[in-house]
Design an enzyme around this catalytic site. Structure first.
Site, PDB file in Angstrom:
ATOM      1  N   GLY A  35       0.824  -1.210   0.000  1.00  0.00           N
ATOM      2  CA  GLY A  35       0.000   0.000   0.000  1.00  0.00           C
ATOM      3  C   GLY A  35       0.851   1.250   0.000  1.00  0.00           C
ATOM      4  O   GLY A  35       2.086   1.193  -0.079  1.00  0.00           O
ATOM      5  N   GLY A  96      -0.402  -1.385   6.151  1.00  0.00           N
ATOM      6  CA  GLY A  96      -1.461  -0.385   6.147  1.00  0.00           C
ATOM      7  C   GLY A  96      -2.811  -1.044   6.389  1.00  0.00           C
ATOM      8  O   GLY A  96      -2.907  -2.258   6.596  1.00  0.00           O
ATOM      9  N   ASP A  98      -7.323  -0.460   5.336  1.00  0.00           N
ATOM     10  CA  ASP A  98      -8.367   0.334   4.680  1.00  0.00           C
ATOM     11  C   ASP A  98      -9.350   0.910   5.700  1.00  0.00           C
ATOM     12  O   ASP A  98      -9.933   1.958   5.482  1.00  0.00           O
ATOM     13  CB  ASP A  98      -9.088  -0.528   3.637  1.00  0.00           C
ATOM     14  N   GLY A 110      -7.700  -3.558  -0.002  1.00  0.00           N
ATOM     15  CA  GLY A 110      -8.110  -2.561  -0.986  1.00  0.00           C
ATOM     16  C   GLY A 110      -7.132  -2.485  -2.153  1.00  0.00           C
ATOM     17  O   GLY A 110      -7.507  -2.156  -3.274  1.00  0.00           O
ATOM     18  N   GLU A 117      -0.680 -10.792   2.808  1.00  0.00           N
ATOM     19  CA  GLU A 117      -0.616  -9.910   3.975  1.00  0.00           C
ATOM     20  C   GLU A 117      -1.054 -10.664   5.229  1.00  0.00           C
ATOM     21  O   GLU A 117      -0.479 -10.494   6.298  1.00  0.00           O
ATOM     22  CB  GLU A 117      -1.528  -8.701   3.783  1.00  0.00           C
TER      23      GLU A 117
END
Ligand SMILES: O=C[C@H](O)[C@H](O)[C@H](O)COP(=O)(O)O
Length: 246
Positions: A35, A96, A98, A110, A117
């Site tokens: 991200g 990160g 969303d 996203g 992840e």
């Protein structure tokens, strides 16, 4: 918020998360997520690598990516790349999100990287989220992130999964994620799967929903990250950072 302010917020969150959580003497295996915010995590680690006070220890770090973008981030910042097969136990991972709710449950995916992840974050002893403050939910997941719950699916099963999500789990809408520009057709993940974005409105019980979705044939992983995050760093437009922890 202007683009510059948003970038400043992301950078502030990422820098502080690295500064407060990396233990240069004890950590060796570092997960690097995907991200636009985690870019600044890799940048910060790259700065420490160039600092002679930290260089020798950071040069010993091995970084585990969550996809192609993060692999490139690791290499571009001069850090050592490795794999989760070689290092199935990760000391600390940064990524990160969303959306983050008040219980630190997350929507991720996203950017289309959710399976890898989740593999990395659940292999980490400590998982730190870096985000700008627009990701903080006032209450339930689904309030700030309106694009649905990302679900990684086996390509041949996507129609079946969409039908099951709508008929068995009452999704109001399911969308096979398409590429925007560059290529016609569906988004293909780093693990050669498709992404379905499923709309459920506000999620009052993300744990239960995650479990139900996982049971559908053809689902590889959901973008609901349950009881996974240790701390969340929210950067704000004024450069300050709010830290959420349990
Ligand atoms: O698939 C993408 C990941 O889950 C990202 O970590 C998430 O979308 C947040 O990305 P960003 O930091 O760009 O808001």
């Amino acid at each position: 918020m202007s683009t510059n302010k948003l970038e400043d917020a992301k950078k502030a969150a990422a820098y502080r998360a690295v500064d407060e959580n990396i233990n240069f003497d004890e950590h060796r295996v570092i997960g690097i997520g995907s991200g636009s915010t985690v870019v600044y995590v890799a940048e910060r680690l790259g700065q420490y690598l160039k600092d002679e006070k930290y260089h020798d220890r950071v040069a010993q770090f091995v970084c585990i990516p969550t996809g192609f973008q993060s692999k490139k981030l690791i290499l571009d910042n001069g850090l050592q790349l490795s794999t989760v097969e070689q290092h199935p136990i990760i000391d600390i991972a940064f990524d990160g999100a969303d959306e983050v709710d008040k219980n630190m449950q997350l929507i991720k995916g996203g950017g289309g990287c959710l399976f890898q992840e989740k593999l990395v974050s659940t292999s980490a002893k400590t998982f730190i989220i870096v985000a700008d403050h627009t990701k903080k939910s006032p209450e339930y997941l689904g309030t700030m992130w309106k694009k649905g719950v990302p679900i990684e699916v086996v390509p041949s099963a996507y129609v079946r999964v969409c039908n099951d999500l709508e008929n068995k789990l009452s999704a109001t809408k399911t969308i096979l994620r398409e590429c925007i520009g560059g290529k016609a057709g569906p988004v293909v993940t780093d693990n050669n799967h498709f992404i379905v974005d499923a709309h459920f409105g506000d999620l009052s019980n993300p744990e239960e929903l995650h479990t139900k979705i996982k049971l559908l044939v053809g689902v590889v992983e959901t973008g609901l990250f349950i009881d996974n995050a240790s701390k969340v760093y929210f950067g704000k437009a004024d450069g300050t950072v709010e830290v959420m922890k349990k």
